[in-house]
Design a protein around this motif. Sequence first.
Motif, PDB file in Angstrom:
ATOM      1  N   GLU A 140      -6.648  -1.397   7.679  1.00  0.00           N
ATOM      2  CA  GLU A 140      -7.184  -1.575   6.561  1.00  0.00           C
ATOM      3  C   GLU A 140      -6.290  -2.763   5.932  1.00  0.00           C
ATOM      4  OE1 GLU A 140      -6.868   0.739   2.323  1.00  0.00           O
ATOM      5  OE2 GLU A 140      -6.810   2.046   4.258  1.00  0.00           O
ATOM      6  N   LYS A 186       0.887  -1.059  -0.096  1.00  0.00           N
ATOM      7  CA  LYS A 186       0.127   0.063   0.264  1.00  0.00           C
ATOM      8  C   LYS A 186       0.881   1.204   0.098  1.00  0.00           C
ATOM      9  CE  LYS A 186      -4.206  -1.681   2.132  1.00  0.00           C
ATOM     10  NZ  LYS A 186      -5.182  -1.073   0.996  1.00  0.00           N
ATOM     11  N   LEU A 246      -2.335   2.305   8.235  1.00  0.00           N
ATOM     12  CA  LEU A 246      -2.826   1.309   7.076  1.00  0.00           C
ATOM     13  C   LEU A 246      -2.720   0.000   7.626  1.00  0.00           C
ATOM     14  CD1 LEU A 246      -0.267   2.406   4.526  1.00  0.00           C
ATOM     15  CD2 LEU A 246      -2.752   2.744   4.322  1.00  0.00           C
ATOM     16  N   GLN A 252      -8.012  -5.929   7.429  1.00  0.00           N
ATOM     17  CA  GLN A 252      -9.200  -6.317   7.009  1.00  0.00           C
ATOM     18  C   GLN A 252      -9.514  -6.923   5.657  1.00  0.00           C
ATOM     19  OE1 GLN A 252     -12.262  -5.762   8.700  1.00  0.00           O
ATOM     20  NE2 GLN A 252     -13.050  -6.938   6.776  1.00  0.00           N
ATOM     21  N   GLU A 253      -8.568  -6.165   4.798  1.00  0.00           N
ATOM     22  CA  GLU A 253      -8.357  -6.636   3.198  1.00  0.00           C
ATOM     23  C   GLU A 253      -7.730  -8.124   3.283  1.00  0.00           C
ATOM     24  OE1 GLU A 253      -6.076  -3.991   0.611  1.00  0.00           O
ATOM     25  OE2 GLU A 253      -7.658  -2.413   0.956  1.00  0.00           O
TER      26      GLU A 253
END
Length: 443
Positions: free
Chosen positions: A65, A31, A62, A68-69
Amino acid sequence: MQVTETLNDGLKRGYQITITADELDAKVNEKLTEAQPGIEMKGFRKGKVPMALLKKQFGTRLLGEAMQEAVDGAMSDHLEQSGDRPAMQPEIKMEGEDWKEGDDIVVSMSYEKLPEIDQPDLSQVTLQKLVVKADDTAIDEALNGLAEQARNFEDRAEGEAAENGDQVTIDFVGRVDGEAFEGGSAEDFPLELGSGQFIPGFEEQLVGAKVGEEKVVTVTFPEEYGASHLAGKEAEFTCTIKAVKSPAAPELNDDLAKQFGAESLDALKEQIKERLEAEYAGAARAVMKRGLLDKLDDLVTFDLPPTLVEAEASQIAHQLWHEENPEVHGHDHPEIETTEEHTKLAERRVKLGLLLAELGTKNEIKVSDAEMTQAILNQARQYPGKEREFFEFVQQNQQVQQQIRAPLFEDKVVDYVFELATIEEVEADKDALKEAVEKLDEE
């Protein structure tokens, strides 16, 4: 990533998914790498901020996030590889209360999978289709009903008194406590006696009135009357009778037919015949559909996801409770317990719903955009003047779209099965059809 099966019981499945700290760190780095070219920071040119500094500045933000991904990706990968289709949204729980950055992530995933459903031999299904023709009696009844709608009123002979069903033309002034009130007066008002257009007791007191008379009508507004300042109060209406007319049924001729858009009386009768037989066909289809669902219920057997059955049984119990307690409109009521009867009905609904969905999917039956648009427009007509708002509301609401699409899809699947089944046409009269339709509500 490691996936370990923890439960395999009927349709119930459970798994422990482990995502290593290295895998999570790699996702955070990915990311940051994607975002690096667009990041500006004091002391560095745009896109030239060192990765270590970016990670220190944004890594923690991050991390959630990325977690979760990673979990969502692991779940999607598992479902794709296993071929499982969860009956409801899988339950995901993170294990361990003391997780900290740098630890592996361990989550538990559980769900009930949809069963494997084999398509039955639909050619072996035999159904009866009631065929009802519109006879002369039914056509005449409908024609007389239209004539009743088109009836006129003719002046009674001079001095004749008004009867129930007559139309009287009146001027009236209403008073409460001797004072006229807003909305209580009118001139040249046509009132059909016995129509219930005015508050109870008003029309009855005008029976026997004659042209030229003045009548004082005394009534009491209902307690639940819309205008609170009049609710429950006694009022006097001074009425001047200006005309008394008796109903005159129009003749059944071509002129009557033209009032309803037909060229002639014969053409109107043919339109009535077509409309009646379309109604009969719709009712006969409903009867045949119930027969089909009964046959399918007996024909197929497979395990049912317990959570779907429980949810459906609860919904049935809730709906029936509200039907028995119509005065309760909200959800402020005691907890409603499901019974064995609710569960039995739920099992049938879930079973048939899953079967029809599987038949539709395997045979590539779909609801087209044009069919959806037409269905939405049909519903929008129920809101005169607000059709556009309703249409836009549906377009923005996926749940409402699904509520509209579901019955369309079911009907298309049912029609598909009808094409494969053996259908025996049975001539019947409208009374037999009516009896068959009434039985649908009893079962």
